[in-house]
Design a protein around this motif. Sequence first.
Motif, PDB file in Angstrom:
ATOM      1  N   ASN A 123       0.824  -1.303   0.295  1.00 58.04           N
ATOM      2  CA  ASN A 123       0.112   0.114   0.009  1.00 58.04           C
ATOM      3  C   ASN A 123       0.867   1.249   0.022  1.00 58.04           C
ATOM      4  O   ASN A 123       1.399   1.545   1.072  1.00 58.04           O
ATOM      5  N   ALA A 124       0.950   1.846  -1.075  1.00 59.24           N
ATOM      6  CA  ALA A 124       1.684   3.014  -1.183  1.00 59.24           C
ATOM      7  C   ALA A 124       1.010   4.389  -1.073  1.00 59.24           C
ATOM      8  O   ALA A 124      -0.135   4.395  -1.421  1.00 59.24           O
ATOM      9  N   ALA A 125       1.240   5.188   0.179  1.00 61.50           N
ATOM     10  CA  ALA A 125       0.514   6.074   0.643  1.00 61.50           C
ATOM     11  C   ALA A 125       1.019   7.371   0.199  1.00 61.50           C
ATOM     12  O   ALA A 125       2.376   7.485   0.275  1.00 61.50           O
ATOM     13  N   VAL A 126       0.057   8.525  -0.164  1.00 61.23           N
ATOM     14  CA  VAL A 126       0.401   9.721  -0.638  1.00 61.23           C
ATOM     15  C   VAL A 126      -0.535  10.830   0.095  1.00 61.23           C
ATOM     16  O   VAL A 126      -1.615  10.580   0.049  1.00 61.23           O
ATOM     17  N   ALA A 127       0.094  11.907   0.374  1.00 59.34           N
ATOM     18  CA  ALA A 127      -0.543  13.070   0.673  1.00 59.34           C
ATOM     19  C   ALA A 127      -0.477  14.342  -0.014  1.00 59.34           C
ATOM     20  O   ALA A 127       0.492  14.333  -0.738  1.00 59.34           O
ATOM     21  N   GLY A 128      -1.488  15.063   0.070  1.00 60.85           N
ATOM     22  CA  GLY A 128      -1.348  16.251  -0.909  1.00 60.85           C
ATOM     23  C   GLY A 128      -2.264  17.561  -0.141  1.00 60.85           C
ATOM     24  O   GLY A 128      -3.166  17.209   0.432  1.00 60.85           O
ATOM     25  N   ASP A 183      -6.862   8.344  12.161  1.00 55.65           N
ATOM     26  CA  ASP A 183      -7.075   6.616  11.801  1.00 55.65           C
ATOM     27  C   ASP A 183      -5.867   6.179  10.689  1.00 55.65           C
ATOM     28  O   ASP A 183      -5.848   6.766   9.463  1.00 55.65           O
ATOM     29  N   LEU A 184      -5.209   5.686  11.361  1.00 54.24           N
ATOM     30  CA  LEU A 184      -3.697   5.146  10.654  1.00 54.24           C
ATOM     31  C   LEU A 184      -3.921   3.834   9.876  1.00 54.24           C
ATOM     32  O   LEU A 184      -3.154   3.519   9.238  1.00 54.24           O
ATOM     33  N   SER A 185      -5.392   3.441   9.827  1.00 49.89           N
ATOM     34  CA  SER A 185      -5.383   2.144   9.188  1.00 49.89           C
ATOM     35  C   SER A 185      -5.621   2.066   7.759  1.00 49.89           C
ATOM     36  O   SER A 185      -5.181   1.407   7.146  1.00 49.89           O
ATOM     37  N   ILE A 186      -5.634   3.610   7.148  1.00 51.18           N
ATOM     38  CA  ILE A 186      -5.378   3.694   5.849  1.00 51.18           C
ATOM     39  C   ILE A 186      -3.994   3.428   5.328  1.00 51.18           C
ATOM     40  O   ILE A 186      -3.856   3.388   4.075  1.00 51.18           O
ATOM     41  N   THR A 196      -3.023   4.896  -2.107  1.00 52.07           N
ATOM     42  CA  THR A 196      -3.755   5.441  -1.002  1.00 52.07           C
ATOM     43  C   THR A 196      -3.526   7.041  -1.285  1.00 52.07           C
ATOM     44  O   THR A 196      -2.547   7.433  -1.006  1.00 52.07           O
ATOM     45  N   LEU A 197      -4.378   7.850  -1.418  1.00 49.14           N
ATOM     46  CA  LEU A 197      -4.217   9.325  -1.645  1.00 49.14           C
ATOM     47  C   LEU A 197      -4.999   9.813  -0.526  1.00 49.14           C
ATOM     48  O   LEU A 197      -6.188   9.396  -0.033  1.00 49.14           O
ATOM     49  N   ARG A 209      -9.921  13.591   7.260  1.00 45.57           N
ATOM     50  CA  ARG A 209      -9.149  13.314   6.015  1.00 45.57           C
ATOM     51  C   ARG A 209     -10.146  12.753   5.088  1.00 45.57           C
ATOM     52  O   ARG A 209     -11.014  11.922   5.259  1.00 45.57           O
ATOM     53  N   ILE A 210     -10.044  13.081   3.908  1.00 47.54           N
ATOM     54  CA  ILE A 210     -10.544  12.337   2.837  1.00 47.54           C
ATOM     55  C   ILE A 210      -9.655  11.582   2.139  1.00 47.54           C
ATOM     56  O   ILE A 210      -8.316  11.959   1.947  1.00 47.54           O
ATOM     57  N   VAL A 211     -10.028  10.187   1.923  1.00 44.08           N
ATOM     58  CA  VAL A 211      -9.002   9.107   1.281  1.00 44.08           C
ATOM     59  C   VAL A 211      -9.637   8.514   0.007  1.00 44.08           C
ATOM     60  O   VAL A 211     -10.777   8.240   0.169  1.00 44.08           O
ATOM     61  N   VAL A 212      -8.617   8.352  -0.939  1.00 36.17           N
ATOM     62  CA  VAL A 212      -9.010   7.560  -1.908  1.00 36.17           C
ATOM     63  C   VAL A 212      -8.162   6.478  -2.136  1.00 36.17           C
ATOM     64  O   VAL A 212      -6.941   6.758  -2.091  1.00 36.17           O
ATOM     65  N   THR A 213      -8.682   5.354  -2.515  1.00 38.93           N
ATOM     66  CA  THR A 213      -7.765   4.136  -2.754  1.00 38.93           C
ATOM     67  C   THR A 213      -7.861   3.649  -3.890  1.00 38.93           C
ATOM     68  O   THR A 213      -9.238   3.904  -4.589  1.00 38.93           O
ATOM     69  N   ALA A 214      -6.978   2.933  -4.649  1.00 37.91           N
ATOM     70  CA  ALA A 214      -7.093   2.594  -5.999  1.00 37.91           C
ATOM     71  C   ALA A 214      -6.150   1.221  -6.082  1.00 37.91           C
ATOM     72  O   ALA A 214      -5.059   1.160  -5.386  1.00 37.91           O
ATOM     73  N   THR A 215      -6.713   0.260  -6.918  1.00 39.83           N
ATOM     74  CA  THR A 215      -6.049  -0.995  -6.810  1.00 39.83           C
ATOM     75  C   THR A 215      -5.048  -1.010  -8.202  1.00 39.83           C
ATOM     76  O   THR A 215      -5.566  -0.809  -9.114  1.00 39.83           O
ATOM     77  N   LEU A 216      -3.828  -1.675  -7.904  1.00 36.32           N
ATOM     78  CA  LEU A 216      -2.994  -1.580  -8.969  1.00 36.32           C
ATOM     79  C   LEU A 216      -3.523  -2.920  -9.958  1.00 36.32           C
ATOM     80  O   LEU A 216      -4.061  -3.829  -9.390  1.00 36.32           O
ATOM     81  N   THR A 217      -3.533  -2.313 -11.288  1.00 37.03           N
ATOM     82  CA  THR A 217      -4.124  -3.316 -12.460  1.00 37.03           C
ATOM     83  C   THR A 217      -3.143  -4.445 -13.046  1.00 37.03           C
ATOM     84  O   THR A 217      -3.643  -5.085 -13.767  1.00 37.03           O
ATOM     85  N   SER A 218      -2.175  -4.294 -12.604  1.00 36.44           N
ATOM     86  CA  SER A 218      -0.970  -5.244 -13.164  1.00 36.44           C
ATOM     87  C   SER A 218      -0.237  -5.795 -12.045  1.00 36.44           C
ATOM     88  O   SER A 218      -0.351  -5.468 -10.876  1.00 36.44           O
ATOM     89  N   ASN A 219       0.703  -6.564 -12.431  1.00 36.78           N
ATOM     90  CA  ASN A 219       1.724  -7.279 -11.367  1.00 36.78           C
ATOM     91  C   ASN A 219       2.711  -6.010 -11.103  1.00 36.78           C
ATOM     92  O   ASN A 219       2.989  -5.149 -11.799  1.00 36.78           O
ATOM     93  N   PRO A 220       2.974  -6.068  -9.846  1.00 39.46           N
ATOM     94  CA  PRO A 220       3.801  -4.979  -9.028  1.00 39.46           C
ATOM     95  C   PRO A 220       5.252  -5.052  -9.527  1.00 39.46           C
ATOM     96  O   PRO A 220       5.750  -6.364 -10.112  1.00 39.46           O
ATOM     97  N   ALA A 221       5.965  -4.123  -9.464  1.00 36.84           N
ATOM     98  CA  ALA A 221       7.422  -4.074  -9.742  1.00 36.84           C
ATOM     99  C   ALA A 221       8.263  -4.691  -8.368  1.00 36.84           C
ATOM    100  O   ALA A 221       7.427  -4.865  -7.336  1.00 36.84           O
TER     101      ALA A 221
END
Length: 323
Positions: A123-128, A183-186, A196-197, A209-221
């Motif tokens: 889970n790569a998390a990013v804030a902005g 909430d650190l479960s994100i 996770t944005l 906090r507003i949180v958007v999650t997105a699933t990787l559509t391919s194999n990971p690096a």
Amino acid sequence: MQLWSVVGAIGRFMMRAGVVILLFVAYQLWGTGLSTARAQDNLTKKFDSQIAEFSPSTPANDTQPVVTAPTDVPVPQLGDPIARITMKNIDSDFIMVQGVDLKWLQQGPGHFPQTPLPGQPGNAAVAGHRTTYQAPFNRIDELAPGDLITVQTLQGTFTYKVDSHIDPKEGTTSGHIIVSPNDLSILDQNVGNRLTLMACHPKFTASQRIVVTATLTSNPAPATPIPAYNGVTTDASTDALAGGDSSAWPAAIFWSLFAGLAWFGVWWLARFWTPTLLRKRARRVSRLKDWKFLTTYAIGTPFVLVLMFIAFTNIARLLPASY
């Protein structure tokens, strides 16, 4: 008469204070974007040079396969560009930096260093920001389930699909959820390969906090090591996302006082020092017709505005990082 003089002085002070507050709001909404634009230009040049360095060249005969996910990429340091994140549905395209402290989020979206890099397993998390510093996450509430988020890293280009979330109160479906700041479960890593944005919510506040999650559509690096430099741990609560930079207090106070003295100096010169004005005041001639009065303000005002811009820059460092 003395009472009305005091009331008049208070009124003039409140009007000037109101002007300063409005100027600071204008700086927050538009002025902060100037520094972010410069930072993004520099980050883009650095990131493009890294892409050119780590992207393998294709042989002329095309007989050898091209490796799209190198494993020998360097461990990013705080402030380094690590990816380009593109969300076409909301017209957002920014270079992502390593770190979520205020000084890094002023440059663009920031990656939580204790989470995997985008495109890697986990889970790569990013804030902005949503309202200042070009507001890269201003419209993430408009992302709908199924929308695509593209992330380019040194290991390749990866596509994420926005997840669907159900509002527990209204029962409606959207592409985001609202959580508490604690909430650190994100940031959990047992949720598969996802992005996770997060940003402060509602706009102009940091209460949620507003949180958007997105699933990787391919194999990971292939995974790379989590950095172990000072200030980074596996505990997200140690990050300064919700707090300002307390080290900015001395600079904020100094430049604020400097700007205030400069403002007072310009006012004093225009009101009391101009000889022509003193003579005309006796004849009750309007100050707006005195060229020395106007010249004093014309020369002094830009100088004061520059000092105020520097003061506002340091005051803004005291605000929450994702404001």
